[in-house]
Design a protein around this motif. Structure first.
Motif, PDB file in Angstrom:
ATOM      1  N   LEU A  82     -36.567 -21.239 -51.211  1.00 60.70           N
ATOM      2  CA  LEU A  82     -35.867 -22.434 -50.735  1.00 60.70           C
ATOM      3  C   LEU A  82     -34.584 -22.658 -51.515  1.00 60.70           C
ATOM      4  O   LEU A  82     -33.558 -23.067 -50.947  1.00 60.70           O
ATOM      5  CB  LEU A  82     -36.781 -23.657 -50.839  1.00 60.70           C
ATOM      6  N   GLU A  83     -34.611 -22.381 -52.811  1.00 54.75           N
ATOM      7  CA  GLU A  83     -33.401 -22.506 -53.618  1.00 54.75           C
ATOM      8  C   GLU A  83     -32.341 -21.513 -53.165  1.00 54.75           C
ATOM      9  O   GLU A  83     -31.153 -21.847 -53.069  1.00 54.75           O
ATOM     10  CB  GLU A  83     -33.724 -22.287 -55.095  1.00 54.75           C
ATOM     11  N   HIS A  84     -32.769 -20.287 -52.861  1.00 58.61           N
ATOM     12  CA  HIS A  84     -31.802 -19.276 -52.429  1.00 58.61           C
ATOM     13  C   HIS A  84     -31.202 -19.625 -51.074  1.00 58.61           C
ATOM     14  O   HIS A  84     -29.992 -19.493 -50.870  1.00 58.61           O
ATOM     15  CB  HIS A  84     -32.463 -17.901 -52.357  1.00 58.61           C
ATOM     16  N   ILE A  85     -32.044 -20.063 -50.160  1.00 58.71           N
ATOM     17  CA  ILE A  85     -31.546 -20.435 -48.835  1.00 58.71           C
ATOM     18  C   ILE A  85     -30.642 -21.659 -48.925  1.00 58.71           C
ATOM     19  O   ILE A  85     -29.752 -21.859 -48.098  1.00 58.71           O
ATOM     20  CB  ILE A  85     -32.730 -20.688 -47.882  1.00 58.71           C
ATOM     21  N   ASP A  86     -30.867 -22.489 -49.958  1.00 62.75           N
ATOM     22  CA  ASP A  86     -30.038 -23.666 -50.242  1.00 62.75           C
ATOM     23  C   ASP A  86     -30.038 -24.649 -49.075  1.00 62.75           C
ATOM     24  O   ASP A  86     -29.000 -25.008 -48.538  1.00 62.75           O
ATOM     25  CB  ASP A  86     -28.604 -23.246 -50.587  1.00 62.75           C
ATOM     26  N   ILE A  87     -31.259 -25.058 -48.697  1.00 62.60           N
ATOM     27  CA  ILE A  87     -31.448 -26.032 -47.632  1.00 62.60           C
ATOM     28  C   ILE A  87     -31.934 -27.336 -48.269  1.00 62.60           C
ATOM     29  O   ILE A  87     -32.907 -27.331 -49.015  1.00 62.60           O
ATOM     30  CB  ILE A  87     -32.487 -25.543 -46.602  1.00 62.60           C
ATOM     31  N   PRO A  88     -31.263 -28.446 -47.993  1.00 62.10           N
ATOM     32  CA  PRO A  88     -31.672 -29.709 -48.641  1.00 62.10           C
ATOM     33  C   PRO A  88     -33.012 -30.249 -48.174  1.00 62.10           C
ATOM     34  O   PRO A  88     -33.692 -30.964 -48.904  1.00 62.10           O
ATOM     35  CB  PRO A  88     -30.538 -30.674 -48.292  1.00 62.10           C
TER      36      PRO A  88
END
Length: 280
Positions: A82-88
């Motif tokens: 989720l951090e890599h995809i960077d979706i809030p």
């Protein structure tokens, strides 16, 4: 759906299928299962979501390191993805062990990034405590009678290294009417996860008790179970009863209500999930 790779801080990469636009939905398969098995569901859900169906560590097309086959490590992998995809903000949908990964994620990282949950057929506690009676075992969805049952199943998994033995191992999780051809496809996907690692992960999953985490969930949640599943429908009713405002869907046995209802009755499953995801 296109195949993507998600690098993690632990120097491995998770493979995933991605498609659609809109608010993201992350799909987390169960033990030994893969994103490919979600494909018919994922395609339908792209009508309202950007869908990312993961292959977890060791599974499917993802990297297969020698370590990390524990539910809490999978939760860390999900966090890093989720951090890599960077979706809030995302919705999470898990099947079987995939629900346990979600529960571990919430326990470790909280719910600030999560908007909605879809929890598909996972017991709150697979192994009973010694003093539990039959009703308690049913309420919590216990699959094993005792730790010897875990040992036996783990040994069967480790020794089922060919297609035919894997099919035999999986048959009990599906309705008798589920076709041999379809079961063969599922078994082929399962065998992409090395059997010794699958045995390790099965043991770790078996001893999880998620009741305290479930009781703390305050997110909008859809709980899905099946009357013909290895996990009692009463256990799914219990999960739903602990989450304020949750919605419960139990598939009858006559409508593909096995542990894999999303494969046995994808049209109904997709309709139920789409209705939930698009509700206010």
């Amino acid at each position: 759906m296109k195949r993507i790779s998600i690098p993690l801080k632990s120097n491995i990469s998770l493979s995933a299928l991605e498609g659609g636009v809109g608010h993201p939905l992350i799909m987390i398969p169960g033990w030994s299962q893969t994103a490919v098995e979600w494909i018919e569901n994922a395609k339908a859900l792209t009508s309202c979501r950007r869908v990312i169906a993961l292959d977890m560590r060791g599974h499917g097309e993802s990297d297969k390191p020698e370590h990390g086959y524990r539910v809490y490590r999978f939760a860390q992998d999900l966090h890093e993805a989720l951090e890599h995809i960077d979706i809030p903000s995302v919705d999470l949908m898990g099947h079987s062990m995939g629900c346990a990964v979600i529960w571990a994620y919430l326990d470790l990282y909280g719910s600030s990034k999560i908007k909605r949950l879809v929890l598909v057929d996972q017991a709150p506690c697979m192994l009973p405590q010694a003093d539990w009676d039959t009703d308690e075992k049913m309420k919590y969805g216990c699959f094993y009678e005792n730790s010897s049952g875990v040992d036996e199943f783990a040994a069967a998994v480790a020794s089922s290294t060919d297609l035919e033995s894997t099919i035999e191992l999986l048959k009990g999780l599906f309705s008798p009417a589920y076709s041999e051809e379809s079961l063969r496809i599922v078994a082929e996907e399962n065998l992409k996860f090395p059997r010794d690692r699958a045995s390790d992960l099965l043991r770790d999953t078996a001893f999880g008790d998620w009741r305290d985490v479930i009781k703390r969930i305050k997110l909008p949640t859809l709980v899905v179970g099946g009357d013909g599943s290895m996990f009692s429908s009463a256990s799914q009713q219990w999960v739903a009863s602990q989450i304020p405002g949750s919605k419960l869907e139990i598939f009858p046995e006559t409508e593909g209500g096995s542990h894999f209802m999303f494969l046995e009755n994808p049209s109904l499953f997709n309709a139920k999930v789409l209705s939930y995801l698009t509700s206010s």
